[in-house]
Scaffold this motif. Structure first.
Motif, short mmCIF file in Angstrom:
data_model
loop_
_atom_site.label_atom_id
_atom_site.label_comp_id
_atom_site.label_asym_id
_atom_site.label_seq_id
_atom_site.Cartn_x
_atom_site.Cartn_y
_atom_site.Cartn_z
N ARG A 1 -7.84 -30.61 78.03
CA ARG A 1 -9.19 -30.34 77.56
C ARG A 1 -9.34 -30.52 76.04
NH1 ARG A 1 -10.62 -24.39 79.15
NH2 ARG A 1 -9.83 -25.23 81.12
N LEU A 2 -8.23 -30.65 75.34
CA LEU A 2 -8.28 -30.87 73.90
C LEU A 2 -8.55 -32.34 73.54
CD1 LEU A 2 -5.24 -28.69 72.80
CD2 LEU A 2 -7.66 -28.05 72.87
N LEU A 3 -8.52 -33.23 74.53
CA LEU A 3 -8.79 -34.64 74.26
C LEU A 3 -10.28 -34.85 74.01
CD1 LEU A 3 -6.53 -36.31 76.99
CD2 LEU A 3 -5.95 -35.67 74.63
N THR A 4 -10.60 -35.90 73.28
CA THR A 4 -12.01 -36.19 72.99
C THR A 4 -12.35 -37.61 73.43
OG1 THR A 4 -11.35 -36.69 70.72
CG2 THR A 4 -12.28 -34.50 71.14
N GLY A 5 -12.15 -38.58 72.54
CA GLY A 5 -12.54 -39.95 72.84
C GLY A 5 -11.40 -40.80 73.38
N THR A 6 -11.68 -42.08 73.50
CA THR A 6 -10.71 -43.05 74.03
C THR A 6 -9.46 -43.09 73.15
OG1 THR A 6 -12.55 -44.38 74.84
CG2 THR A 6 -10.40 -45.45 74.69
N PRO A 7 -8.28 -42.97 73.74
CA PRO A 7 -7.06 -42.96 72.93
C PRO A 7 -6.78 -44.31 72.28
CG PRO A 7 -6.52 -42.96 75.28
CD PRO A 7 -8.00 -42.75 75.17
N PRO A 8 -6.29 -44.32 71.03
CA PRO A 8 -5.95 -45.56 70.33
C PRO A 8 -4.59 -46.07 70.82
CG PRO A 8 -5.50 -43.70 68.91
CD PRO A 8 -6.07 -43.13 70.18
N ILE A 9 -4.59 -46.99 71.74
CA ILE A 9 -3.37 -47.34 72.47
C ILE A 9 -2.29 -47.94 71.57
CG2 ILE A 9 -2.43 -48.79 74.31
CD1 ILE A 9 -4.08 -46.29 75.18
N LEU A 10 -2.66 -48.84 70.67
CA LEU A 10 -1.63 -49.42 69.81
C LEU A 10 -0.95 -48.35 68.96
CD1 LEU A 10 -3.36 -52.74 68.67
CD2 LEU A 10 -1.88 -52.33 70.64
N ALA A 11 -1.75 -47.44 68.41
CA ALA A 11 -1.18 -46.36 67.61
C ALA A 11 -0.35 -45.42 68.48
CB ALA A 11 -2.29 -45.60 66.91
N MET A 12 -0.79 -45.21 69.71
CA MET A 12 -0.02 -44.35 70.62
C MET A 12 1.33 -44.96 70.96
SD MET A 12 -1.56 -41.48 71.89
CE MET A 12 -3.19 -40.72 71.79
N ARG A 13 1.35 -46.28 71.20
CA ARG A 13 2.62 -46.93 71.50
C ARG A 13 3.57 -46.85 70.30
NH1 ARG A 13 3.10 -46.70 76.73
NH2 ARG A 13 2.23 -48.43 77.96
N ALA A 14 3.03 -46.97 69.10
CA ALA A 14 3.88 -46.86 67.91
C ALA A 14 4.46 -45.45 67.80
CB ALA A 14 3.08 -47.21 66.66
N LEU A 15 3.62 -44.44 68.03
CA LEU A 15 4.11 -43.06 67.98
C LEU A 15 5.14 -42.82 69.08
CD1 LEU A 15 4.09 -40.18 66.92
CD2 LEU A 15 2.04 -39.75 68.30
N GLU A 16 4.94 -43.42 70.23
CA GLU A 16 5.89 -43.30 71.33
C GLU A 16 7.28 -43.77 70.89
OE1 GLU A 16 5.41 -44.22 76.02
OE2 GLU A 16 5.21 -45.96 74.70
N ALA A 17 7.33 -44.89 70.16
CA ALA A 17 8.61 -45.38 69.66
C ALA A 17 9.20 -44.44 68.63
CB ALA A 17 8.42 -46.78 69.06
N GLY A 18 8.35 -43.84 67.81
CA GLY A 18 8.84 -42.87 66.83
C GLY A 18 9.42 -41.64 67.48
N VAL A 19 8.73 -41.11 68.46
CA VAL A 19 9.22 -39.93 69.16
C VAL A 19 10.53 -40.22 69.88
CG1 VAL A 19 8.68 -38.31 71.03
CG2 VAL A 19 6.92 -38.91 69.36
N ALA A 20 10.68 -41.45 70.38
CA ALA A 20 11.90 -41.82 71.09
C ALA A 20 13.14 -41.80 70.19
CB ALA A 20 11.75 -43.20 71.73
#
Length: 406
Positions: free
Chosen positions: A271-290
């Motif tokens: 429920r904390l989500l708002t608009g459409t997720p920024p997919i390219l930025a999300m994929r970059a963060l995914e690599a960082g978290v990994a």
């Protein structure tokens, strides 16, 4: 005392996290001590992002919202961040910015504590957090109260609805006892919201065990998600049904693709989500978290603490600077060195390949992320700082202040 090259080499040889540096692409000839502001590039990120662009977007097109899991990325990425901050997977989502997440969670907290109109903060905490709270207070008919660190406990009166604290201070690197402060707030009838921007990925954090109610954190510092990376937000399970942020959007709807006329919140942290997720930025963060896969955060915190203490002790022997001694016990992964011409000195250091940052008027801040910093980097940075200070080159015209502060 200045550590010797042999001592530092021995520490690197015994470092159980030394392998993690290979997970990053670091330029040769650079000692990067600003990962507390912008984490370095994960080595796997360029190929992952290229595959997202060429394959998922280029070939999959709109089908990739389902086929490549784009639509669930805020939730799946939140679940990957959750163990880094000591939370159950369903309590964390990756979304928006720290500022927006602060607004959402603080507004929910105020609504959950009707009749209490005070937001309490530490006076010297990161100014942006206060800016957001000032705006929220004006909208909600509340007030923001900021007091020195030592007065927080006494300020928890029966009008405080929310205690907002930065877990690791962005300047002093002092670390709050999250369990103790959460307990104190709860005893006073208030809720807690923790800013983990200088903790997540640097320190051991136990949101669930320590009784935190809400938390936010940054994706582009220690989590290495790239410039402007999405942030994350935490909602404790006990508040999944009660927390209703003032900022709502279709991705936080219980059935976003039903296109109902009225908002109905999704269950849990979604429920904390708002608009459409920024997919390219999300994929970059995914690599960082990994880059944290298999990393023992207790070892990471201990290593950063050792790096900070070695650097601070060595810097204290250099001419013309003073050192803000790291706090006793736990502290963040950075240290402040002061010089009247900090901006010039830092510019000269950067020109020599040692990159930190500065904060007006006189603070040079050096960060020591455990995954990327070697003990040998401490020696290189200290020798470079000594050379800059003793040569006086920071006084040259090329280092005159101009442009933004890094």
């Amino acid at each position: 005392m200045m550590p010797s090259a042999a001592q530092l080499a021995a520490l690197d040889a015994a470092d159980p996290l030394s392998h993690a540096r290979d997970r990053f692409r670091l330029p040769p000839g650079v000692v990067y001590l600003d990962g507390n502001s912008l984490g370095p590039l994960p080595a796997a990120l360029p190929d992952r992002l290229a595959q997202t662009v060429a394959g998922e977007w280029g070939e999959g097109l709109i089908r990739s919202w389902n086929d490549a899991g784009w639509i669930d990325l805020p939730v799946t990425l939140g679940a990957a961040i959750a163990p880094i901050v000591g939370a159950e997977p369903e309590s964390v989502v990756a979304c928006d910015s720290v500022s927006l997440n602060l607004f959402k969670l603080a507004s929910a907290a105020l609504a959950m504590r009707p009749g209490r109109r005070t937001i309490l903060m530490e006076a010297s905490d990161f100014p942006t957090d206060a800016y957001v709270m000032q705006g929220l207070a004006q909208l909600a008919g509340a007030k923001l109260k900021r007091v020195p660190r030592a007065e927080l406990g006494a300020a928890l009166d029966d009008d405080v609805g929310l205690l907002l604290l930065t877990h690791a201070h962005y300047v002093t690197s002092q670390v709050h006892d999250m369990a103790a402060m959460s307990a104190a707030a709860h005893a006073a009838g208030a809720l807690t919201l923790w800013d983990l921007s200088h903790s997540a990925g640097a320190l051991v954090v136990n949101l669930d065990a320590d009784g935190a109610d809400f938390a936010v954190g940054c994706g582009y510092k220690f989590l290495n998600g790239g410039p402007g990376a999405p942030a994350f937000a935490y909602l404790a399970r006990r508040h999944w049904d009660a927390a209703l942020p003032a900022l709502t959007g279709w991705m936080g709807h219980a059935a976003p693709f039903d296109f109902a006329a009225d908002y109905a919140p999704a269950s849990g942290a979604r429920r904390l989500l708002t608009g459409t997720p920024p997919i390219l930025a999300m994929r970059a963060l995914e690599a960082g978290v990994a880059t944290f896969d298999g990393i023992d955060l207790a070892q990471a915190e201990a290593k950063s603490r050792h790096l900070v203490q070695l650097f601070a002790a060595g810097a204290a022997t250099l001419p013309g600077v003073t050192v803000d001694a790291p706090p006793a016990g736990r502290h963040g992964a950075h240290v402040i060195i002061r010089h009247p011409e900090a901006r010039r000195v830092m510019s000269a250091l950067i020109a020599r390949g040692v990159i930190g940052d500065m904060r007006p008027p006189d603070a040079m801040r050096f960060g020591f992320p455990a995954l990327t910093t070697r003990f040998a980097d401490v020696g290189l940075a200290l020798e470079t700082l000594r050379a800059v200070l003793t040569s006086g080159e920071w006084q040259e015209e090329r280092f005159a202040p101009k442009g933004m502060v890094s």
